[in-house]
Design an enzyme around this catalytic site. Structure first.
Site, PDB file in Angstrom:
ATOM      1  N   CYS A  52      88.648   6.042 129.702  1.00 32.27           N
ATOM      2  CA  CYS A  52      89.159   7.309 130.221  1.00 32.27           C
ATOM      3  C   CYS A  52      90.222   7.083 131.303  1.00 32.27           C
ATOM      4  CB  CYS A  52      88.022   8.199 130.709  1.00 32.27           C
ATOM      5  SG  CYS A  52      88.542   9.918 130.950  1.00 32.27           S
ATOM      6  N   GLU A  70      80.390   5.056 126.948  1.00 34.35           N
ATOM      7  CA  GLU A  70      79.181   4.763 127.714  1.00 34.35           C
ATOM      8  C   GLU A  70      78.153   5.884 127.606  1.00 34.35           C
ATOM      9  OE1 GLU A  70      81.349   7.382 130.543  1.00 34.35           O
ATOM     10  OE2 GLU A  70      81.901   5.883 129.037  1.00 34.35           O
ATOM     11  N   HIS A  88      84.559   8.561 126.199  1.00 32.05           N
ATOM     12  CA  HIS A  88      83.539   7.970 127.076  1.00 32.05           C
ATOM     13  C   HIS A  88      82.418   7.355 126.238  1.00 32.05           C
ATOM     14  CE1 HIS A  88      84.544   9.123 131.273  1.00 32.05           C
ATOM     15  NE2 HIS A  88      85.283  10.050 130.666  1.00 32.05           N
TER      16      HIS A  88
END
Length: 255
Positions: free
Chosen positions: A120, A228, A226
């Protein structure tokens, strides 16, 4: 069988306020980062090391020497002064200290061949560190753009808002095992002019850049989404990206 040490992954901190201080202005600010990044690194076999935002170059270099790879995480807008542009009215509040430290760490890592995974804000910082520029506000600067803040608007970081097309001859496609994916989206800035040292490896349907890689053989991958928040919930294929990153960093561990 000899024990293989976990590679150490440096994660630059963000600046925040301790929750128990109720945002009192007199309380000292704290350094940290979102736990999801750290958990993804651990699950992939790495050991995350938070790097505080020190302006002491000796300290920063000492911390840098301990790490085998760098993860550039999400965060606030980058100061357009870093790429020679005036501030857009929709720009958020940048942190020039964080910008300077992350640019320095990124350039050191690229110079030394340490793997870099940029997420990001991280992909934007990577591009800026190498001489690229950014759209400071997609809605007002990119005609016909999708809502790239849809996951934010829904208050669901795992919401898969739009597809991306991934170049088949890319490291990302090899790791992901596909040339298409649905991704979450939580950003209002994006890459504009791509730095010469990077190549575009994924785009959204509106043309917004969703991934880049180094043009050289080194392990450098940037993604706008994202992962994660996706690897252990919505799409386990993203775990392979973290694993590939940590494995590349592991090649640099001294035994």
């Amino acid at each position: 069988m000899p024990h293989t040490p976990r590679p150490i992954i440096g994660v630059p901190c963000l600046v925040g306020i301790a929750f128990f201080a109720r945002n009192d202005p007199w309380f000292p600010r704290i350094y940290g980062n979102v736990i999801s990044y750290l958990q993804a690194i651990e699950a992939a076999g790495g050991a995350p090391l938070l790097i505080h935002l020190t302006t002491n170059d000796d300290v920063l270099e000492r911390l840098y020497q301990q790490i085998n790879g760098v993860l550039l995480a999400g965060g606030e807008d980058i100061d357009p002064a870093c790429y020679g542009a005036p501030r857009h009215p929709k720009l958020g509040v940048p942190d020039p200290v964080q910008d300077a430290i992350e640019i320095k760490l990124t350039r050191w890592a690229l110079r030394d061949g340490k793997p870099v995974l940029a997420i990001c804000r991280g992909i934007q910082l990577l591009n800026v560190a190498l001489g690229g520029t950014l759209y400071q506000d997609i809605p007002s600067e990119v005609e016909g753009a999708l809502n790239h803040n849809e996951s934010t608007d829904r208050e669901d970081m795992t919401y898969l808002a739009h597809p991306i097309s991934i170049e088949s001859n890319s490291r990302l496609a090899d790791l992901f095992g596909a040339t298409e994916a649905l991704v979450n989206t939580l950003h209002h800035q994006a890459l504009r002019d791509v730095a010469p040292a990077l190549r575009v490896t994924a785009r959204a349907p509106d043309g917004i850049i969703e991934a880049v890689e180094a043009v050289t053989p080194g392990w450098v991958v940037g993604v706008q989404c994202h992962p994660e928040m996706l690897w252990n919930q919505r799409d386990s294929r993203w775990a392979r990206v973290f694993q590939g990153f940590v494995e590349a960093a592991g090649m640099r561990v001294e035994r």
